[in-house]
Design a protein around this motif. Structure first.
Motif, short mmCIF file in Angstrom:
data_model
loop_
_atom_site.label_atom_id
_atom_site.label_comp_id
_atom_site.label_asym_id
_atom_site.label_seq_id
_atom_site.Cartn_x
_atom_site.Cartn_y
_atom_site.Cartn_z
N MET A 44 0.81 -1.21 0.00
CA MET A 44 0.00 0.00 0.00
C MET A 44 0.85 1.27 0.00
N ASP A 45 1.99 1.27 0.71
CA ASP A 45 2.75 2.51 0.87
C ASP A 45 3.48 2.93 -0.39
N GLN A 46 3.41 2.13 -1.45
CA GLN A 46 4.11 2.47 -2.68
C GLN A 46 3.18 3.02 -3.77
N THR A 47 1.89 3.11 -3.48
CA THR A 47 0.96 3.36 -4.58
C THR A 47 0.90 4.82 -5.03
N ALA A 48 1.02 5.77 -4.14
CA ALA A 48 0.76 7.17 -4.50
C ALA A 48 1.72 7.66 -5.58
N GLN A 49 3.01 7.46 -5.41
CA GLN A 49 3.97 7.93 -6.40
C GLN A 49 3.83 7.16 -7.71
N SER A 50 3.57 5.85 -7.59
CA SER A 50 3.42 5.02 -8.79
C SER A 50 2.20 5.44 -9.60
N ILE A 51 1.11 5.75 -8.93
CA ILE A 51 -0.09 6.21 -9.62
C ILE A 51 0.18 7.53 -10.32
N ALA A 52 0.92 8.42 -9.69
CA ALA A 52 1.27 9.68 -10.32
C ALA A 52 2.10 9.46 -11.58
N ASP A 57 0.79 8.90 -18.44
CA ASP A 57 0.47 8.21 -19.69
C ASP A 57 -1.02 8.14 -19.97
N THR A 58 -1.83 8.12 -18.93
CA THR A 58 -3.28 8.04 -19.11
C THR A 58 -3.96 8.74 -17.95
N SER A 59 -5.00 9.50 -18.26
CA SER A 59 -5.65 10.32 -17.23
C SER A 59 -6.88 9.68 -16.64
N PRO A 73 -2.92 15.84 -8.02
CA PRO A 73 -4.26 16.15 -8.55
C PRO A 73 -5.11 14.92 -8.88
N ILE A 74 -4.61 13.71 -8.61
CA ILE A 74 -5.40 12.50 -8.87
C ILE A 74 -6.62 12.49 -7.96
N ILE A 75 -7.79 12.16 -8.51
CA ILE A 75 -8.99 12.08 -7.69
C ILE A 75 -9.70 10.76 -7.96
N LEU A 76 -10.48 10.31 -6.99
CA LEU A 76 -11.30 9.11 -7.14
C LEU A 76 -12.61 9.51 -7.80
N HIS A 77 -12.82 8.97 -9.00
CA HIS A 77 -14.07 9.26 -9.73
C HIS A 77 -15.21 8.38 -9.24
N GLN A 78 -14.93 7.07 -9.07
CA GLN A 78 -15.95 6.17 -8.55
C GLN A 78 -15.31 4.86 -8.11
N GLU A 79 -16.00 4.18 -7.22
CA GLU A 79 -15.67 2.79 -6.87
C GLU A 79 -16.69 1.90 -7.55
N LEU A 80 -16.22 1.07 -8.48
CA LEU A 80 -17.09 0.12 -9.17
C LEU A 80 -16.94 -1.22 -8.47
N ASN A 220 -11.80 3.77 -9.88
CA ASN A 220 -11.60 4.59 -11.07
C ASN A 220 -10.96 5.92 -10.68
N LEU A 221 -9.72 6.09 -11.07
CA LEU A 221 -8.96 7.29 -10.75
C LEU A 221 -8.80 8.14 -12.01
N ILE A 222 -8.89 9.45 -11.84
CA ILE A 222 -8.71 10.34 -12.98
C ILE A 222 -7.78 11.47 -12.61
N LYS A 223 -7.12 11.99 -13.62
CA LYS A 223 -6.28 13.18 -13.47
C LYS A 223 -6.94 14.29 -14.27
N PRO A 224 -7.57 15.25 -13.59
CA PRO A 224 -8.30 16.29 -14.31
C PRO A 224 -7.36 17.07 -15.23
N ALA A 225 -7.90 17.52 -16.34
CA ALA A 225 -7.12 18.32 -17.30
C ALA A 225 -6.72 19.66 -16.67
#
Length: 225
Positions: A44-52, A57-59, A73-80, A220-225
């Protein structure tokens, strides 16, 4: 059979059968964006930087399993929330439709149909992750099913899609049965994910013999424009 790897299907698919389709950032593994917008992790402690890093490459993408850590700026759009369902024996139904093995010359038909019905999941190279099968009517691809995430012992059934004008004709169950038969021939076990609010699909899969193993979240994570 040990089913524990199904708790982390992206990680183990990218560690086994699909390792050549992986991008790894500090221990977190993602599919290359042109294949599939999914990621998985162990620590778990490695995810934030890796997600950034992946968000460069993909938003718009998903992390499957436990909820990851992430920073602005990554935000959670939804939990499916999905039912993860597993099949332990062949499906016995009449196979009275002509099912086509879909190859490179069917690529545009496949891409267009899946994105018509399930936009956002199916990328330009998703079909290279496994085998895909379809039914044509009047020279038009009207139903498909195929394989997505793959481990040494398990293959995910995915893209169970029928064109809206051709629903209710039994194409989906025949394609699922055919796809699962091909997976069993590979000495692997078929499994799938279906949204928990899609009761119609869950009922269909249960009638075909699938059993819910657990619920699993697609974050579902998104990086707003």
């Amino acid at each position: 059979m040990d089913t524990s790897k199904l708790d982390n299907p992206v990680w183990y698919s990218l560690s086994e059968t699909h390792r050549d389709s992986a991008l790894e950032f500090d221990g977190v593994k993602f599919y290359k964006p042109q294949y599939c917008p999914f990621g998985g992790f162990i620590k778990m402690d490695q995810t934030a930087q890796s997600i950034a890093e992946y968000a460069r490459d993909t938003s718009n993408f998903y992390v499957v399993g436990d909820q990851p850590k992430f920073n602005s700026p990554i935000i959670l759009h939804q939990e499916l929330v999905c039912h993860q369902m597993v099949l332990d024996k062949e499906i016995s139904i009449a196979m009275d439709e002509h099912i086509v093995d879909l190859h490179v010359d069917h690529h545009d038909d496949l891409l267009n149909l899946v994105n018509l019905v399930q936009p956002g999941y199916f990328k330009n190279k998703t079909s290279e992750l496994g085998n895909y099968y379809g039914i044509y009517k009047d020279s038009q691809l009207v139903a498909v099913t195929g394989e997505r995430m793959k481990m040494n012992a398990y293959t995910e059934v995915s893209a169970v899609v029928t064109h809206p004008r051709y629903t209710g004709l039994g194409f989906a169950k025949k394609l699922v049965a055919h796809t699962c038969h091909q997976i069993f021939l590979q000495n692997k076990v078929p499994y799938l994910h279906v949204a928990e609010n899609n009761s119609g699909a869950i009922n269909l899969y249960e009638k075909l013999g699938f059993k819910t193993r657990r619920k699993i979240s697609f974050w579902n994570l998104i990086k707003p424009a």
